[in-house]
Design a protein around this motif. Structure first.
Motif, PDB file in Angstrom:
ATOM      1  N   GLY A   9     -53.641 -32.642 -75.466  1.00  0.00           N
ATOM      2  CA  GLY A   9     -53.381 -34.134 -75.964  1.00  0.00           C
ATOM      3  C   GLY A   9     -51.986 -34.017 -76.556  1.00  0.00           C
ATOM      4  O   GLY A   9     -51.292 -36.039 -76.670  1.00  0.00           O
ATOM      5  N   LEU A  10     -51.505 -33.036 -77.052  1.00  0.00           N
ATOM      6  CA  LEU A  10     -50.131 -33.614 -77.421  1.00  0.00           C
ATOM      7  C   LEU A  10     -48.575 -32.718 -76.434  1.00  0.00           C
ATOM      8  O   LEU A  10     -48.928 -31.891 -76.471  1.00  0.00           O
ATOM      9  N   CYS A  11     -47.880 -33.508 -76.320  1.00  0.00           N
ATOM     10  CA  CYS A  11     -46.987 -33.033 -75.085  1.00  0.00           C
ATOM     11  C   CYS A  11     -47.116 -32.552 -74.135  1.00  0.00           C
ATOM     12  O   CYS A  11     -46.464 -31.411 -73.206  1.00  0.00           O
ATOM     13  N   GLY A  12     -48.161 -32.909 -73.607  1.00  0.00           N
ATOM     14  CA  GLY A  12     -48.903 -32.205 -72.399  1.00  0.00           C
ATOM     15  C   GLY A  12     -49.278 -30.704 -71.922  1.00  0.00           C
ATOM     16  O   GLY A  12     -48.914 -30.077 -71.500  1.00  0.00           O
ATOM     17  N   GLY A  13     -49.811 -30.429 -73.168  1.00  0.00           N
ATOM     18  CA  GLY A  13     -50.193 -29.450 -73.723  1.00  0.00           C
ATOM     19  C   GLY A  13     -48.821 -28.077 -74.213  1.00  0.00           C
ATOM     20  O   GLY A  13     -49.255 -27.153 -73.860  1.00  0.00           O
ATOM     21  N   GLU A  14     -47.310 -28.455 -73.605  1.00  0.00           N
ATOM     22  CA  GLU A  14     -46.401 -27.972 -74.262  1.00  0.00           C
ATOM     23  C   GLU A  14     -46.465 -27.307 -75.417  1.00  0.00           C
ATOM     24  O   GLU A  14     -46.891 -28.123 -76.648  1.00  0.00           O
ATOM     25  N   PRO A  15     -45.683 -25.781 -75.697  1.00  0.00           N
ATOM     26  CA  PRO A  15     -46.228 -25.632 -77.194  1.00  0.00           C
ATOM     27  C   PRO A  15     -44.983 -26.610 -78.112  1.00  0.00           C
ATOM     28  O   PRO A  15     -43.438 -27.151 -77.764  1.00  0.00           O
ATOM     29  N   THR A  16     -45.238 -26.897 -79.228  1.00  0.00           N
ATOM     30  CA  THR A  16     -44.337 -27.723 -80.161  1.00  0.00           C
ATOM     31  C   THR A  16     -44.417 -27.291 -81.490  1.00  0.00           C
ATOM     32  O   THR A  16     -44.700 -25.760 -81.658  1.00  0.00           O
ATOM     33  N   ILE A  17     -43.064 -27.693 -82.125  1.00  0.00           N
ATOM     34  CA  ILE A  17     -42.600 -27.307 -83.024  1.00  0.00           C
ATOM     35  C   ILE A  17     -44.392 -28.217 -84.281  1.00  0.00           C
ATOM     36  O   ILE A  17     -43.740 -28.838 -85.113  1.00  0.00           O
ATOM     37  N   ARG A  18     -44.830 -27.385 -85.093  1.00  0.00           N
ATOM     38  CA  ARG A  18     -45.974 -27.867 -86.348  1.00  0.00           C
ATOM     39  C   ARG A  18     -45.701 -28.735 -86.040  1.00  0.00           C
ATOM     40  O   ARG A  18     -46.588 -29.783 -86.882  1.00  0.00           O
ATOM     41  N   GLY A  19     -46.195 -28.803 -84.926  1.00  0.00           N
ATOM     42  CA  GLY A  19     -47.912 -30.056 -84.389  1.00  0.00           C
ATOM     43  C   GLY A  19     -47.520 -31.579 -84.205  1.00  0.00           C
ATOM     44  O   GLY A  19     -47.677 -32.181 -83.613  1.00  0.00           O
ATOM     45  N   ARG A  21     -44.395 -34.241 -82.276  1.00  0.00           N
ATOM     46  CA  ARG A  21     -43.684 -34.132 -80.549  1.00  0.00           C
ATOM     47  C   ARG A  21     -42.452 -33.846 -80.232  1.00  0.00           C
ATOM     48  O   ARG A  21     -42.185 -34.655 -79.488  1.00  0.00           O
ATOM     49  N   ILE A  22     -42.500 -32.557 -80.466  1.00  0.00           N
ATOM     50  CA  ILE A  22     -41.328 -32.239 -80.853  1.00  0.00           C
ATOM     51  C   ILE A  22     -41.813 -30.740 -79.819  1.00  0.00           C
ATOM     52  O   ILE A  22     -41.879 -29.814 -80.492  1.00  0.00           O
ATOM     53  N   SER A  23     -41.352 -30.330 -78.518  1.00  0.00           N
ATOM     54  CA  SER A  23     -41.331 -28.830 -78.150  1.00  0.00           C
ATOM     55  C   SER A  23     -40.543 -28.561 -78.419  1.00  0.00           C
ATOM     56  O   SER A  23     -39.345 -28.777 -78.460  1.00  0.00           O
ATOM     57  N   VAL A  24     -41.114 -26.900 -77.600  1.00  0.00           N
ATOM     58  CA  VAL A  24     -40.023 -26.157 -77.964  1.00  0.00           C
ATOM     59  C   VAL A  24     -38.805 -25.984 -76.408  1.00  0.00           C
ATOM     60  O   VAL A  24     -37.395 -26.196 -76.010  1.00  0.00           O
ATOM     61  N   ARG A  25     -39.271 -26.979 -75.087  1.00  0.00           N
ATOM     62  CA  ARG A  25     -38.536 -27.503 -74.278  1.00  0.00           C
ATOM     63  C   ARG A  25     -37.774 -28.162 -75.128  1.00  0.00           C
ATOM     64  O   ARG A  25     -35.928 -28.223 -74.815  1.00  0.00           O
ATOM     65  N   ASP A  26     -37.617 -29.196 -75.591  1.00  0.00           N
ATOM     66  CA  ASP A  26     -36.803 -29.888 -76.591  1.00  0.00           C
ATOM     67  C   ASP A  26     -35.706 -29.296 -77.128  1.00  0.00           C
ATOM     68  O   ASP A  26     -35.009 -29.839 -77.056  1.00  0.00           O
ATOM     69  N   VAL A  27     -36.300 -28.034 -77.778  1.00  0.00           N
ATOM     70  CA  VAL A  27     -35.121 -27.832 -78.963  1.00  0.00           C
ATOM     71  C   VAL A  27     -34.009 -26.858 -77.667  1.00  0.00           C
ATOM     72  O   VAL A  27     -32.981 -26.563 -78.201  1.00  0.00           O
ATOM     73  N   ALA A  54     -37.840 -19.775 -84.311  1.00  0.00           N
ATOM     74  CA  ALA A  54     -39.385 -20.223 -83.831  1.00  0.00           C
ATOM     75  C   ALA A  54     -39.080 -20.745 -82.843  1.00  0.00           C
ATOM     76  O   ALA A  54     -39.642 -19.709 -82.178  1.00  0.00           O
ATOM     77  N   ALA A  55     -38.782 -21.221 -82.260  1.00  0.00           N
ATOM     78  CA  ALA A  55     -38.697 -22.056 -80.502  1.00  0.00           C
ATOM     79  C   ALA A  55     -37.719 -20.894 -80.115  1.00  0.00           C
ATOM     80  O   ALA A  55     -37.904 -21.308 -78.462  1.00  0.00           O
ATOM     81  N   LEU A  56     -36.703 -21.330 -80.531  1.00  0.00           N
ATOM     82  CA  LEU A  56     -36.095 -20.278 -80.043  1.00  0.00           C
ATOM     83  C   LEU A  56     -36.607 -18.734 -79.376  1.00  0.00           C
ATOM     84  O   LEU A  56     -36.184 -17.875 -78.685  1.00  0.00           O
ATOM     85  N   GLU A  57     -37.141 -18.278 -80.749  1.00  0.00           N
ATOM     86  CA  GLU A  57     -37.709 -17.062 -80.069  1.00  0.00           C
ATOM     87  C   GLU A  57     -39.027 -16.970 -78.914  1.00  0.00           C
ATOM     88  O   GLU A  57     -39.025 -16.352 -78.752  1.00  0.00           O
ATOM     89  N   TYR A  58     -39.737 -18.290 -79.299  1.00  0.00           N
ATOM     90  CA  TYR A  58     -41.124 -18.536 -78.514  1.00  0.00           C
ATOM     91  C   TYR A  58     -40.307 -18.758 -76.838  1.00  0.00           C
ATOM     92  O   TYR A  58     -41.128 -17.464 -76.113  1.00  0.00           O
ATOM     93  N   TYR A  59     -39.115 -19.369 -77.759  1.00  0.00           N
ATOM     94  CA  TYR A  59     -38.412 -19.547 -75.828  1.00  0.00           C
ATOM     95  C   TYR A  59     -38.481 -18.424 -75.310  1.00  0.00           C
ATOM     96  O   TYR A  59     -38.671 -17.880 -73.560  1.00  0.00           O
ATOM     97  N   ARG A  60     -37.520 -16.995 -75.689  1.00  0.00           N
ATOM     98  CA  ARG A  60     -36.644 -15.818 -75.277  1.00  0.00           C
ATOM     99  C   ARG A  60     -38.330 -15.053 -74.974  1.00  0.00           C
ATOM    100  O   ARG A  60     -38.132 -14.075 -74.086  1.00  0.00           O
ATOM    101  N   ARG A  61     -39.390 -15.225 -75.666  1.00  0.00           N
ATOM    102  CA  ARG A  61     -40.606 -13.728 -75.307  1.00  0.00           C
ATOM    103  C   ARG A  61     -41.299 -14.780 -73.969  1.00  0.00           C
ATOM    104  O   ARG A  61     -42.645 -14.144 -73.330  1.00  0.00           O
ATOM    105  N   HIS A  62     -41.598 -16.135 -73.974  1.00  0.00           N
ATOM    106  CA  HIS A  62     -42.068 -16.946 -72.887  1.00  0.00           C
ATOM    107  C   HIS A  62     -40.979 -18.178 -72.280  1.00  0.00           C
ATOM    108  O   HIS A  62     -41.679 -19.358 -71.680  1.00  0.00           O
ATOM    109  N   ARG A  63     -40.053 -17.401 -72.121  1.00  0.00           N
ATOM    110  CA  ARG A  63     -39.330 -18.198 -70.831  1.00  0.00           C
ATOM    111  C   ARG A  63     -39.415 -18.916 -69.617  1.00  0.00           C
ATOM    112  O   ARG A  63     -39.805 -19.889 -69.290  1.00  0.00           O
TER     113      ARG A  63
END
Length: 71
Positions: A9-19, A21-27, A54-63
């Protein structure tokens, strides 16, 4: 608790930072817009440098996944 989290239910299920409303995509998009981590911290004061890394590392691994949210 992991820095990168996901809730249905948070940000459409996107990966977020520490729960928050800031997503990896936002970063990723803020980095493209502002060009530096310091400027991201100024724009998103609830984050810290470790969160951004952490967000940028997630992005690198899950681009492909993160890019799918950008469409």
């Amino acid at each position: 608790m992991s820095v990168i989290t996901r809730r249905a239910g948070l940000c459409g299920g996107e990966p977020t930072i520490r729960g928050m409303r800031i997503s990896v995509r936002d970063v990723v998009e803020y980095l493209e817009l502002y060009g530096s981590k310091d400027r991201i911290l100024g724009a998103l004061p609830d984050l810290n440098l470790s969160d951004i890394d952490a967000a940028l590392e997630y992005y690198r691994r899950h681009r492909p996944e993160v890019e799918g949210y950008r469409l």
